[in-house]
Design a protein around this motif. Structure first.
Motif, PDB file in Angstrom:
ATOM      1  N   ASP A 152      -5.838  41.735-148.692  1.00  0.00           N
ATOM      2  CA  ASP A 152      -6.300  43.124-148.711  1.00  0.00           C
ATOM      3  C   ASP A 152      -7.790  43.057-149.021  1.00  0.00           C
ATOM      4  OD1 ASP A 152      -6.870  45.802-149.108  1.00  0.00           O
ATOM      5  OD2 ASP A 152      -5.030  46.188-150.229  1.00  0.00           O
ATOM      6  N   LEU A 153      -8.597  42.965-147.969  1.00  0.00           N
ATOM      7  CA  LEU A 153     -10.019  42.647-148.073  1.00  0.00           C
ATOM      8  C   LEU A 153     -10.872  43.877-147.778  1.00  0.00           C
ATOM      9  CD1 LEU A 153     -12.286  40.427-148.198  1.00  0.00           C
ATOM     10  CD2 LEU A 153     -11.951  40.209-145.723  1.00  0.00           C
ATOM     11  N   SER A 154     -11.587  44.389-148.788  1.00  0.00           N
ATOM     12  CA  SER A 154     -12.519  45.485-148.529  1.00  0.00           C
ATOM     13  C   SER A 154     -13.791  44.905-147.916  1.00  0.00           C
ATOM     14  CB  SER A 154     -12.833  46.254-149.807  1.00  0.00           C
ATOM     15  OG  SER A 154     -13.484  45.443-150.729  1.00  0.00           O
ATOM     16  N   TYR A 155     -14.438  45.713-147.080  1.00  0.00           N
ATOM     17  CA  TYR A 155     -15.680  45.250-146.455  1.00  0.00           C
ATOM     18  C   TYR A 155     -16.639  46.419-146.316  1.00  0.00           C
ATOM     19  CZ  TYR A 155     -13.984  47.109-141.945  1.00  0.00           C
ATOM     20  OH  TYR A 155     -13.530  47.927-140.925  1.00  0.00           O
ATOM     21  N   GLY A 156     -17.894  46.114-146.101  1.00  0.00           N
ATOM     22  CA  GLY A 156     -18.923  47.135-145.994  1.00  0.00           C
ATOM     23  C   GLY A 156     -19.526  47.202-144.606  1.00  0.00           C
ATOM     24  N   LEU A 157     -20.038  48.363-144.290  1.00  0.00           N
ATOM     25  CA  LEU A 157     -20.735  48.609-143.025  1.00  0.00           C
ATOM     26  C   LEU A 157     -22.098  49.204-143.343  1.00  0.00           C
ATOM     27  CD1 LEU A 157     -17.774  50.404-141.205  1.00  0.00           C
ATOM     28  CD2 LEU A 157     -18.538  48.053-140.813  1.00  0.00           C
ATOM     29  N   THR A 158     -23.105  48.805-142.591  1.00  0.00           N
ATOM     30  CA  THR A 158     -24.434  49.380-142.736  1.00  0.00           C
ATOM     31  C   THR A 158     -24.843  49.969-141.392  1.00  0.00           C
ATOM     32  OG1 THR A 158     -25.008  47.764-144.427  1.00  0.00           O
ATOM     33  CG2 THR A 158     -26.838  48.934-143.387  1.00  0.00           C
ATOM     34  N   PHE A 159     -25.318  51.213-141.446  1.00  0.00           N
ATOM     35  CA  PHE A 159     -25.721  51.935-140.238  1.00  0.00           C
ATOM     36  C   PHE A 159     -27.219  52.169-140.237  1.00  0.00           C
ATOM     37  CE2 PHE A 159     -21.365  53.198-141.073  1.00  0.00           C
ATOM     38  CZ  PHE A 159     -20.780  53.159-139.823  1.00  0.00           C
ATOM     39  N   GLU A 160     -27.785  52.259-139.040  1.00  0.00           N
ATOM     40  CA  GLU A 160     -29.143  52.763-138.833  1.00  0.00           C
ATOM     41  C   GLU A 160     -28.975  54.088-138.116  1.00  0.00           C
ATOM     42  OE1 GLU A 160     -31.203  49.781-136.603  1.00  0.00           O
ATOM     43  OE2 GLU A 160     -31.430  48.476-138.340  1.00  0.00           O
ATOM     44  N   LEU A 161     -29.579  55.147-138.691  1.00  0.00           N
ATOM     45  CA  LEU A 161     -29.350  56.497-138.175  1.00  0.00           C
ATOM     46  C   LEU A 161     -30.652  57.259-138.000  1.00  0.00           C
ATOM     47  CD1 LEU A 161     -26.471  57.434-140.648  1.00  0.00           C
ATOM     48  CD2 LEU A 161     -26.212  56.619-138.303  1.00  0.00           C
ATOM     49  N   GLY A 162     -30.683  58.121-136.985  1.00  0.00           N
ATOM     50  CA  GLY A 162     -31.789  59.038-136.791  1.00  0.00           C
ATOM     51  C   GLY A 162     -33.006  58.426-136.153  1.00  0.00           C
ATOM     52  N   THR A 163     -33.957  59.291-135.801  1.00  0.00           N
ATOM     53  CA  THR A 163     -35.157  58.851-135.101  1.00  0.00           C
ATOM     54  C   THR A 163     -36.095  58.052-136.005  1.00  0.00           C
ATOM     55  OG1 THR A 163     -36.190  60.971-135.572  1.00  0.00           O
ATOM     56  CG2 THR A 163     -35.127  60.725-133.423  1.00  0.00           C
ATOM     57  N   LYS A 164     -36.035  58.283-137.316  1.00  0.00           N
ATOM     58  CA  LYS A 164     -36.870  57.525-138.249  1.00  0.00           C
ATOM     59  C   LYS A 164     -36.098  56.344-138.829  1.00  0.00           C
ATOM     60  CE  LYS A 164     -39.835  61.321-139.231  1.00  0.00           C
ATOM     61  NZ  LYS A 164     -40.549  62.127-140.157  1.00  0.00           N
ATOM     62  N   THR A 165     -34.929  56.099-138.306  1.00  0.00           N
ATOM     63  CA  THR A 165     -34.065  54.970-138.644  1.00  0.00           C
ATOM     64  C   THR A 165     -33.846  54.826-140.151  1.00  0.00           C
ATOM     65  OG1 THR A 165     -34.949  53.864-136.694  1.00  0.00           O
ATOM     66  CG2 THR A 165     -33.510  52.592-138.098  1.00  0.00           C
TER      67      THR A 165
ATOM     68  N   CYS B 189     -24.399  63.768-129.404  1.00  0.00           N
ATOM     69  CA  CYS B 189     -24.731  62.827-128.320  1.00  0.00           C
ATOM     70  C   CYS B 189     -26.200  62.423-128.297  1.00  0.00           C
ATOM     71  CB  CYS B 189     -24.307  63.396-126.971  1.00  0.00           C
ATOM     72  SG  CYS B 189     -25.169  64.906-126.515  1.00  0.00           S
ATOM     73  N   GLU B 190     -27.076  63.219-128.879  1.00  0.00           N
ATOM     74  CA  GLU B 190     -28.501  62.889-128.849  1.00  0.00           C
ATOM     75  C   GLU B 190     -28.993  62.218-130.132  1.00  0.00           C
ATOM     76  OE1 GLU B 190     -30.634  66.408-127.762  1.00  0.00           O
ATOM     77  OE2 GLU B 190     -29.626  66.547-125.838  1.00  0.00           O
ATOM     78  N   ALA B 191     -28.116  62.030-131.096  1.00  0.00           N
ATOM     79  CA  ALA B 191     -28.506  61.412-132.364  1.00  0.00           C
ATOM     80  C   ALA B 191     -28.350  59.895-132.269  1.00  0.00           C
ATOM     81  CB  ALA B 191     -27.662  61.967-133.500  1.00  0.00           C
ATOM     82  N   TYR B 192     -29.327  59.179-132.810  1.00  0.00           N
ATOM     83  CA  TYR B 192     -29.281  57.718-132.802  1.00  0.00           C
ATOM     84  C   TYR B 192     -28.379  57.216-133.922  1.00  0.00           C
ATOM     85  CZ  TYR B 192     -30.608  52.851-133.213  1.00  0.00           C
ATOM     86  OH  TYR B 192     -30.566  51.485-133.281  1.00  0.00           O
ATOM     87  N   ALA B 193     -27.482  56.317-133.580  1.00  0.00           N
ATOM     88  CA  ALA B 193     -26.614  55.673-134.573  1.00  0.00           C
ATOM     89  C   ALA B 193     -26.296  54.272-134.087  1.00  0.00           C
ATOM     90  CB  ALA B 193     -25.332  56.465-134.763  1.00  0.00           C
ATOM     91  N   ALA B 194     -26.465  53.313-134.979  1.00  0.00           N
ATOM     92  CA  ALA B 194     -26.136  51.918-134.662  1.00  0.00           C
ATOM     93  C   ALA B 194     -25.586  51.253-135.911  1.00  0.00           C
ATOM     94  CB  ALA B 194     -27.367  51.177-134.167  1.00  0.00           C
ATOM     95  N   LEU B 195     -24.718  50.311-135.701  1.00  0.00           N
ATOM     96  CA  LEU B 195     -24.194  49.497-136.786  1.00  0.00           C
ATOM     97  C   LEU B 195     -25.122  48.298-136.932  1.00  0.00           C
ATOM     98  CD1 LEU B 195     -21.842  49.202-138.772  1.00  0.00           C
ATOM     99  CD2 LEU B 195     -20.617  47.951-136.995  1.00  0.00           C
TER     100      LEU B 195
ATOM    101  N   LEU C  91     -16.034  53.774-134.912  1.00  0.00           N
ATOM    102  CA  LEU C  91     -16.683  54.385-136.062  1.00  0.00           C
ATOM    103  C   LEU C  91     -17.347  55.669-135.587  1.00  0.00           C
ATOM    104  CD1 LEU C  91     -18.403  51.053-137.082  1.00  0.00           C
ATOM    105  CD2 LEU C  91     -16.293  51.967-138.059  1.00  0.00           C
ATOM    106  N   VAL C  92     -16.677  56.787-135.762  1.00  0.00           N
ATOM    107  CA  VAL C  92     -17.211  58.082-135.334  1.00  0.00           C
ATOM    108  C   VAL C  92     -17.969  58.659-136.523  1.00  0.00           C
ATOM    109  CG1 VAL C  92     -16.651  60.372-134.457  1.00  0.00           C
ATOM    110  CG2 VAL C  92     -15.275  58.391-133.752  1.00  0.00           C
ATOM    111  N   ILE C  93     -19.259  58.916-136.329  1.00  0.00           N
ATOM    112  CA  ILE C  93     -20.115  59.320-137.445  1.00  0.00           C
ATOM    113  C   ILE C  93     -20.874  60.603-137.130  1.00  0.00           C
ATOM    114  CG2 ILE C  93     -22.023  57.830-136.701  1.00  0.00           C
ATOM    115  CD1 ILE C  93     -22.401  57.235-139.785  1.00  0.00           C
ATOM    116  N   ASP C  94     -20.909  61.507-138.100  1.00  0.00           N
ATOM    117  CA  ASP C  94     -21.658  62.756-138.002  1.00  0.00           C
ATOM    118  C   ASP C  94     -23.058  62.466-138.541  1.00  0.00           C
ATOM    119  OD1 ASP C  94     -22.784  65.272-138.276  1.00  0.00           O
ATOM    120  OD2 ASP C  94     -20.945  66.188-139.066  1.00  0.00           O
ATOM    121  N   VAL C  95     -23.940  62.056-137.657  1.00  0.00           N
ATOM    122  CA  VAL C  95     -25.274  61.588-138.036  1.00  0.00           C
ATOM    123  C   VAL C  95     -26.061  62.657-138.774  1.00  0.00           C
ATOM    124  CG1 VAL C  95     -27.490  60.720-137.158  1.00  0.00           C
ATOM    125  CG2 VAL C  95     -25.334  59.947-136.126  1.00  0.00           C
ATOM    126  N   VAL C  96     -26.058  63.881-138.280  1.00  0.00           N
ATOM    127  CA  VAL C  96     -26.829  64.954-138.908  1.00  0.00           C
ATOM    128  C   VAL C  96     -26.371  65.181-140.341  1.00  0.00           C
ATOM    129  CG1 VAL C  96     -27.379  67.423-138.801  1.00  0.00           C
ATOM    130  CG2 VAL C  96     -27.390  66.051-136.706  1.00  0.00           C
TER     131      VAL C  96
END
Length: 146
Positions: free
Chosen positions: A104-117, A63-69, A8-13
Protein backbone atom coordinates in the motif's frame (compact mmCIF):
# COMPACT_ATOMS: atom_id res chain seq x y z
CA UNK A 1 1.27 -7.76 -17.65
CA UNK A 2 -1.44 -5.14 -17.95
CA UNK A 3 -1.42 -1.56 -19.11
CA UNK A 4 -3.03 0.60 -16.40
CA UNK A 5 -3.96 4.12 -17.47
CA UNK A 6 -4.43 6.80 -14.80
CA UNK A 7 -6.17 9.99 -15.93
CA UNK A 8 -5.56 13.11 -13.85
CA UNK A 9 -8.42 15.54 -14.47
CA UNK A 10 -7.51 18.88 -12.93
CA UNK A 11 -9.40 22.16 -12.51
CA UNK A 12 -6.45 24.44 -13.27
CA UNK A 13 -8.22 27.73 -12.54
CA UNK A 14 -9.38 26.54 -9.12
CA UNK A 15 -5.95 25.15 -8.22
CA UNK A 16 -4.26 28.44 -9.16
CA UNK A 17 -6.85 30.39 -7.18
CA UNK A 18 -6.64 28.23 -4.02
CA UNK A 19 -3.02 27.03 -4.38
CA UNK A 20 -4.06 23.47 -3.56
CA UNK A 21 -5.17 20.47 -5.58
CA UNK A 22 -7.49 19.35 -2.78
CA UNK A 23 -11.00 19.23 -4.19
CA UNK A 24 -9.76 20.14 -7.67
CA UNK A 25 -8.05 16.92 -8.83
CA UNK A 26 -10.06 13.91 -9.95
CA UNK A 27 -8.20 10.69 -10.67
CA UNK A 28 -9.49 7.52 -12.27
CA UNK A 29 -7.99 4.45 -13.88
CA UNK A 30 -9.04 1.59 -16.11
CA UNK A 31 -8.35 -1.08 -13.49
CA UNK A 32 -11.39 -1.08 -11.21
CA UNK A 33 -12.27 -4.66 -12.12
CA UNK A 34 -8.84 -5.74 -10.87
CA UNK A 35 -9.14 -3.99 -7.51
CA UNK A 36 -8.60 -0.23 -7.89
CA UNK A 37 -10.53 1.88 -5.38
CA UNK A 38 -11.63 5.49 -4.80
CA UNK A 39 -12.22 6.38 -8.44
CA UNK A 40 -12.77 10.09 -9.28
CA UNK A 41 -11.03 11.35 -6.12
CA UNK A 42 -7.58 12.75 -5.46
CA UNK A 43 -6.76 9.66 -3.39
CA UNK A 44 -7.16 6.99 -6.06
CA UNK A 45 -5.82 3.57 -5.06
CA UNK A 46 -4.64 1.87 -8.26
CA UNK A 47 -4.27 -1.90 -8.14
CA UNK A 48 -1.07 -3.07 -9.83
CA UNK A 49 1.11 -6.18 -9.99
CA UNK A 50 4.76 -6.71 -10.92
CA UNK A 51 5.22 -6.31 -14.68
CA UNK A 52 2.26 -3.94 -15.10
CA UNK A 53 2.84 -0.71 -17.02
CA UNK A 54 1.24 2.45 -15.60
CA UNK A 55 0.53 5.50 -17.75
CA UNK A 56 -0.25 8.84 -16.07
CA UNK A 57 -1.75 11.59 -18.24
CA UNK A 58 -3.21 15.01 -17.42
CA UNK A 59 -6.52 16.35 -18.69
CA UNK A 60 -7.26 19.99 -17.75
CA UNK A 61 -10.97 20.79 -17.30
CA UNK A 62 -10.40 24.12 -19.03
CA UNK A 63 -9.30 23.38 -22.59
CA UNK A 64 -7.20 26.55 -22.83
CA UNK A 65 -5.43 26.19 -19.47
CA UNK A 66 -1.90 24.78 -19.40
CA UNK A 67 -1.40 21.70 -17.24
CA UNK A 68 1.43 19.19 -17.26
CA UNK A 69 2.69 16.53 -14.92
CA UNK A 70 6.31 17.35 -14.09
CA UNK A 71 7.09 14.55 -11.61
CA UNK A 72 5.83 11.25 -10.25
CA UNK A 73 7.41 10.65 -6.84
CA UNK A 74 7.50 6.90 -6.25
CA UNK A 75 10.38 4.71 -5.01
CA UNK A 76 12.49 3.65 -8.00
CA UNK A 77 13.13 0.21 -6.54
CA UNK A 78 9.37 -0.52 -6.78
CA UNK A 79 8.29 1.42 -9.89
CA UNK A 80 10.60 2.71 -12.62
CA UNK A 81 9.09 5.94 -14.01
CA UNK A 82 9.92 7.77 -17.22
CA UNK A 83 8.68 11.06 -18.70
CA UNK A 84 7.59 10.75 -22.35
CA UNK A 85 6.35 13.14 -25.02
CA UNK A 86 3.86 12.40 -27.78
CA UNK A 87 5.69 12.53 -31.15
CA UNK A 88 5.58 15.93 -32.85
CA UNK A 89 4.16 17.72 -29.77
CA UNK A 90 5.21 19.11 -26.42
CA UNK A 91 2.45 17.13 -24.65
CA UNK A 92 3.96 14.84 -22.05
CA UNK A 93 2.86 11.80 -20.10
CA UNK A 94 4.60 9.49 -17.63
CA UNK A 95 5.00 5.73 -17.68
CA UNK A 96 5.99 3.41 -14.91
CA UNK A 97 6.88 -0.26 -14.82
CA UNK A 98 6.05 -2.07 -11.58
CA UNK A 99 9.14 -4.03 -10.55
CA UNK A 100 7.98 -5.57 -7.23
CA UNK A 101 4.79 -5.90 -5.18
CA UNK A 102 3.93 -2.41 -3.90
CA UNK A 103 1.87 -3.23 -0.80
CA UNK A 104 0.00 0.00 0.00
CA UNK A 105 2.33 2.66 -1.40
CA UNK A 106 1.44 6.36 -1.30
CA UNK A 107 3.04 8.51 -3.98
CA UNK A 108 3.20 12.16 -4.98
CA UNK A 109 2.51 14.06 -8.17
CA UNK A 110 3.86 17.46 -9.16
CA UNK A 111 2.07 19.62 -11.72
CA UNK A 112 3.05 22.67 -13.74
CA UNK A 113 -0.01 24.88 -14.23
CA UNK A 114 -0.98 28.11 -15.93
CA UNK A 115 0.75 30.51 -18.27
CA UNK A 116 3.28 31.57 -15.61
CA UNK A 117 3.90 27.90 -14.80
CA UNK A 118 3.10 27.53 -11.12
CA UNK A 119 4.41 24.28 -9.64
CA UNK A 120 2.18 22.50 -7.13
CA UNK A 121 2.33 19.02 -5.61
CA UNK A 122 -0.24 16.64 -4.19
CA UNK A 123 -0.36 15.61 -0.53
CA UNK A 124 0.63 11.99 -1.32
CA UNK A 125 -2.84 10.54 -0.79
CA UNK A 126 -2.75 8.73 -4.14
CA UNK A 127 -1.72 5.11 -3.73
CA UNK A 128 -0.59 2.07 -5.61
CA UNK A 129 -1.94 -1.11 -4.04
CA UNK A 130 -1.24 -4.76 -4.68
CA UNK A 131 -3.62 -6.11 -7.28
CA UNK A 132 -4.56 -9.73 -7.18
CA UNK A 133 -4.46 -10.09 -10.97
CA UNK A 134 -7.91 -11.68 -10.97
CA UNK A 135 -10.82 -9.85 -12.51
CA UNK A 136 -13.67 -9.39 -10.03
CA UNK A 137 -17.12 -10.74 -10.81
CA UNK A 138 -20.09 -8.44 -11.28
CA UNK A 139 -21.29 -9.06 -7.69
CA UNK A 140 -17.90 -8.11 -6.23
CA UNK A 141 -17.72 -5.03 -8.46
CA UNK A 142 -21.17 -3.91 -7.23
CA UNK A 143 -20.04 -4.21 -3.61
CA UNK A 144 -16.96 -2.10 -4.31
CA UNK A 145 -19.02 0.62 -6.02
CA UNK A 146 -21.51 0.79 -3.13
Amino acid sequence: MRQVTIRLVIDVVSVLETETVTGHLFMFDNNRLYGSLDQNTSHLATAVAPGDQIIWSVVPIECEAYAALSAVDVPADLVEVTKNTYPGTNVSYWTGVVKKPVGDLSYGLTFELGTKTKTISTDRTSRLIDGNGVQRSGAETSEIAA
